[in-house]
Design a protein around this motif. Structure first.
Motif, PDB file in Angstrom:
ATOM      1  N   ILE A   1      20.505   2.869  11.894  1.00 33.97           N
ATOM      2  CA  ILE A   1      19.327   3.722  11.757  1.00 33.97           C
ATOM      3  C   ILE A   1      19.561   4.937  12.643  1.00 33.97           C
ATOM      4  O   ILE A   1      20.149   4.838  13.718  1.00 33.97           O
ATOM      5  CB  ILE A   1      18.022   2.967  12.109  1.00 33.97           C
ATOM      6  N   LEU A   2      19.140   6.086  12.152  1.00 39.32           N
ATOM      7  CA  LEU A   2      19.291   7.334  12.887  1.00 39.32           C
ATOM      8  C   LEU A   2      17.911   7.957  13.050  1.00 39.32           C
ATOM      9  O   LEU A   2      17.224   8.207  12.059  1.00 39.32           O
ATOM     10  CB  LEU A   2      20.207   8.300  12.137  1.00 39.32           C
ATOM     11  N   SER A   3      17.539   8.200  14.292  1.00 35.48           N
ATOM     12  CA  SER A   3      16.237   8.799  14.575  1.00 35.48           C
ATOM     13  C   SER A   3      16.401  10.195  15.136  1.00 35.48           C
ATOM     14  O   SER A   3      17.503  10.623  15.498  1.00 35.48           O
ATOM     15  CB  SER A   3      15.470   7.926  15.572  1.00 35.48           C
ATOM     16  N   GLU A   4      15.292  10.889  15.216  1.00 35.40           N
ATOM     17  CA  GLU A   4      15.282  12.217  15.841  1.00 35.40           C
ATOM     18  C   GLU A   4      15.850  12.136  17.258  1.00 35.40           C
ATOM     19  O   GLU A   4      16.588  13.013  17.688  1.00 35.40           O
ATOM     20  CB  GLU A   4      13.853  12.745  15.912  1.00 35.40           C
ATOM     21  N   ARG A   5      15.515  11.093  17.959  1.00 37.37           N
ATOM     22  CA  ARG A   5      15.995  10.912  19.344  1.00 37.37           C
ATOM     23  C   ARG A   5      17.520  10.863  19.396  1.00 37.37           C
ATOM     24  O   ARG A   5      18.131  11.402  20.313  1.00 37.37           O
ATOM     25  CB  ARG A   5      15.448   9.624  19.944  1.00 37.37           C
ATOM     26  N   ASP A   6      18.125  10.187  18.423  1.00 43.15           N
ATOM     27  CA  ASP A   6      19.586  10.095  18.392  1.00 43.15           C
ATOM     28  C   ASP A   6      20.213  11.484  18.234  1.00 43.15           C
ATOM     29  O   ASP A   6      21.212  11.805  18.889  1.00 43.15           O
ATOM     30  CB  ASP A   6      20.054   9.188  17.240  1.00 43.15           C
ATOM     31  N   ILE A   7      19.632  12.288  17.373  1.00 48.57           N
ATOM     32  CA  ILE A   7      20.157  13.630  17.143  1.00 48.57           C
ATOM     33  C   ILE A   7      19.983  14.491  18.399  1.00 48.57           C
ATOM     34  O   ILE A   7      20.910  15.191  18.813  1.00 48.57           O
ATOM     35  CB  ILE A   7      19.477  14.285  15.921  1.00 48.57           C
ATOM     36  N   VAL A   8      18.818  14.413  19.018  1.00 48.17           N
ATOM     37  CA  VAL A   8      18.564  15.185  20.242  1.00 48.17           C
ATOM     38  C   VAL A   8      19.527  14.763  21.346  1.00 48.17           C
ATOM     39  O   VAL A   8      20.043  15.604  22.095  1.00 48.17           O
ATOM     40  CB  VAL A   8      17.091  15.038  20.687  1.00 48.17           C
TER      41      VAL A   8
ATOM     42  N   GLU B   1       0.817  -1.212   0.000  1.00 51.31           N
ATOM     43  CA  GLU B   1       0.000   0.000   0.000  1.00 51.31           C
ATOM     44  C   GLU B   1       0.852   1.264   0.000  1.00 51.31           C
ATOM     45  O   GLU B   1       0.609   2.184  -0.757  1.00 51.31           O
ATOM     46  CB  GLU B   1      -0.921   0.009   1.223  1.00 51.31           C
ATOM     47  N   LYS B   2       1.866   1.324   0.857  1.00 54.16           N
ATOM     48  CA  LYS B   2       2.635   2.566   1.011  1.00 54.16           C
ATOM     49  C   LYS B   2       3.866   2.644   0.129  1.00 54.16           C
ATOM     50  O   LYS B   2       4.436   3.707  -0.056  1.00 54.16           O
ATOM     51  CB  LYS B   2       3.004   2.794   2.473  1.00 54.16           C
ATOM     52  N   GLY B   3       4.316   1.525  -0.386  1.00 54.13           N
ATOM     53  CA  GLY B   3       5.509   1.504  -1.228  1.00 54.13           C
ATOM     54  C   GLY B   3       6.738   1.067  -0.450  1.00 54.13           C
ATOM     55  O   GLY B   3       6.711   0.959   0.774  1.00 54.13           O
ATOM     56  N   ARG B   4       7.804   0.862  -1.176  1.00 58.86           N
ATOM     57  CA  ARG B   4       9.041   0.351  -0.574  1.00 58.86           C
ATOM     58  C   ARG B   4      10.172   1.383  -0.585  1.00 58.86           C
ATOM     59  O   ARG B   4      11.298   1.060  -0.258  1.00 58.86           O
ATOM     60  CB  ARG B   4       9.476  -0.923  -1.301  1.00 58.86           C
ATOM     61  N   ASP B   5       9.860   2.603  -0.970  1.00 58.00           N
ATOM     62  CA  ASP B   5      10.885   3.651  -0.973  1.00 58.00           C
ATOM     63  C   ASP B   5      11.288   3.973   0.461  1.00 58.00           C
ATOM     64  O   ASP B   5      10.433   4.094   1.343  1.00 58.00           O
ATOM     65  CB  ASP B   5      10.373   4.920  -1.644  1.00 58.00           C
ATOM     66  N   VAL B   6      12.578   4.104   0.687  1.00 58.22           N
ATOM     67  CA  VAL B   6      13.109   4.420   2.009  1.00 58.22           C
ATOM     68  C   VAL B   6      14.142   5.524   1.858  1.00 58.22           C
ATOM     69  O   VAL B   6      14.994   5.470   0.972  1.00 58.22           O
ATOM     70  CB  VAL B   6      13.794   3.185   2.654  1.00 58.22           C
ATOM     71  N   VAL B   7      14.053   6.518   2.732  1.00 55.02           N
ATOM     72  CA  VAL B   7      15.052   7.571   2.747  1.00 55.02           C
ATOM     73  C   VAL B   7      16.280   7.017   3.456  1.00 55.02           C
ATOM     74  O   VAL B   7      16.186   6.494   4.564  1.00 55.02           O
ATOM     75  CB  VAL B   7      14.517   8.826   3.469  1.00 55.02           C
ATOM     76  N   THR B   8      17.434   7.111   2.796  1.00 52.36           N
ATOM     77  CA  THR B   8      18.681   6.597   3.373  1.00 52.36           C
ATOM     78  C   THR B   8      19.707   7.717   3.432  1.00 52.36           C
ATOM     79  O   THR B   8      19.567   8.751   2.769  1.00 52.36           O
ATOM     80  CB  THR B   8      19.247   5.427   2.548  1.00 52.36           C
ATOM     81  N   ILE B   9      20.734   7.479   4.219  1.00 51.62           N
ATOM     82  CA  ILE B   9      21.829   8.432   4.361  1.00 51.62           C
ATOM     83  C   ILE B   9      23.119   7.646   4.544  1.00 51.62           C
ATOM     84  O   ILE B   9      23.093   6.516   5.053  1.00 51.62           O
ATOM     85  CB  ILE B   9      21.560   9.407   5.539  1.00 51.62           C
ATOM     86  N   LYS B  10      24.225   8.243   4.140  1.00 50.01           N
ATOM     87  CA  LYS B  10      25.533   7.592   4.319  1.00 50.01           C
ATOM     88  C   LYS B  10      26.060   7.867   5.721  1.00 50.01           C
ATOM     89  O   LYS B  10      25.773   8.917   6.303  1.00 50.01           O
ATOM     90  CB  LYS B  10      26.518   8.101   3.272  1.00 50.01           C
ATOM     91  N   PRO B  11      26.859   6.963   6.261  1.00 50.94           N
ATOM     92  CA  PRO B  11      27.384   7.161   7.618  1.00 50.94           C
ATOM     93  C   PRO B  11      28.337   8.350   7.734  1.00 50.94           C
ATOM     94  O   PRO B  11      28.578   8.843   8.830  1.00 50.94           O
ATOM     95  CB  PRO B  11      28.100   5.844   7.924  1.00 50.94           C
ATOM     96  N   THR B  12      28.840   8.843   6.609  1.00 50.93           N
ATOM     97  CA  THR B  12      29.766   9.972   6.630  1.00 50.93           C
ATOM     98  C   THR B  12      29.060  11.326   6.604  1.00 50.93           C
ATOM     99  O   THR B  12      29.698  12.360   6.824  1.00 50.93           O
ATOM    100  CB  THR B  12      30.727   9.887   5.433  1.00 50.93           C
ATOM    101  N   ALA B  13      27.754  11.340   6.354  1.00 48.64           N
ATOM    102  CA  ALA B  13      27.003  12.595   6.376  1.00 48.64           C
ATOM    103  C   ALA B  13      26.998  13.141   7.798  1.00 48.64           C
ATOM    104  O   ALA B  13      27.182  12.393   8.763  1.00 48.64           O
ATOM    105  CB  ALA B  13      25.572  12.359   5.894  1.00 48.64           C
ATOM    106  N   THR B  14      26.790  14.434   7.950  1.00 46.82           N
ATOM    107  CA  THR B  14      26.763  15.025   9.291  1.00 46.82           C
ATOM    108  C   THR B  14      25.361  14.935   9.882  1.00 46.82           C
ATOM    109  O   THR B  14      24.371  14.778   9.153  1.00 46.82           O
ATOM    110  CB  THR B  14      27.185  16.505   9.264  1.00 46.82           C
ATOM    111  N   LEU B  15      25.301  15.071  11.197  1.00 42.88           N
ATOM    112  CA  LEU B  15      24.002  15.078  11.864  1.00 42.88           C
ATOM    113  C   LEU B  15      23.178  16.291  11.430  1.00 42.88           C
ATOM    114  O   LEU B  15      21.954  16.209  11.357  1.00 42.88           O
ATOM    115  CB  LEU B  15      24.173  15.066  13.382  1.00 42.88           C
TER     116      LEU B  15
END
Length: 143
Positions: free
Chosen positions: A50-57, A9-23
């Motif tokens: 996985i990086l969540s909002e909580r990790d950044i906070v 229903e929602k699709g399989r697209d996922v937003v990803t990021i590389k580990p070298t990107a900054t917070l």
């Protein structure tokens, strides 16, 4: 009801990021996409974390605004719980509740295949309960 039904229903697209990107880059991405987590990959769809909002906070709480220049790889959760599209909604609800997280990557053959949120799971479970209740009402009305 399985995770496949949510992904269909929602699709399989996922937003990803590389580990070298900054917070800071990750925070901007989360805000722009209006999402709560990104999956960390090296580009081959292999899940590194996985990086969540909580990790950044948490990092900002520890290091202040300077923490936003830190690489995602240093702040991500590296031990990622995942599921497969064959898992049931109830299985995933239990995993998410026990682990106290809101996003669960879907994995196939060791690679990222989608992501589900607690909102996706709860929505599907409510639909399931409502459908069951309607079937019971119909049964009682015809009995």
């Amino acid at each position: 009801m399985t995770i496949r039904s949510i992904l269909d229903e929602k699709g399989r697209d996922v937003v990803t990021i590389k580990p070298t990107a900054t917070l800071g880059e990750a925070a901007r991405m989360l805000g722009e996409k209006r999402i709560g987590a990104v999956v960390v990959t090296a580009g081959d769809r292999k899940i590194l974390g996985i990086l969540s909002e909580r990790d950044i906070v948490r990092v900002i709480g520890e290091k202040g605004a300077d923490g936003l220049s830190q690489p995602v790889g240093d702040a991500m959760t590296a031990k990622v719980s995942t599921c497969r599209e064959t898992h049931t909604i109830n299985d995933v609800m239990e995993v998410m509740t026990r682990g106290r997280f809101r996003h669960l990557p879907v994995e196939r053959d060791g690679h990222l295949d989608g992501i589900i949120s607690i909102g996706d799971v709860v929505k599907r479970r409510i639909e399931e309960v409502e459908r069951e209740a309607e079937q019971i009402r119909e049964y009682i009305a015809t009995a």
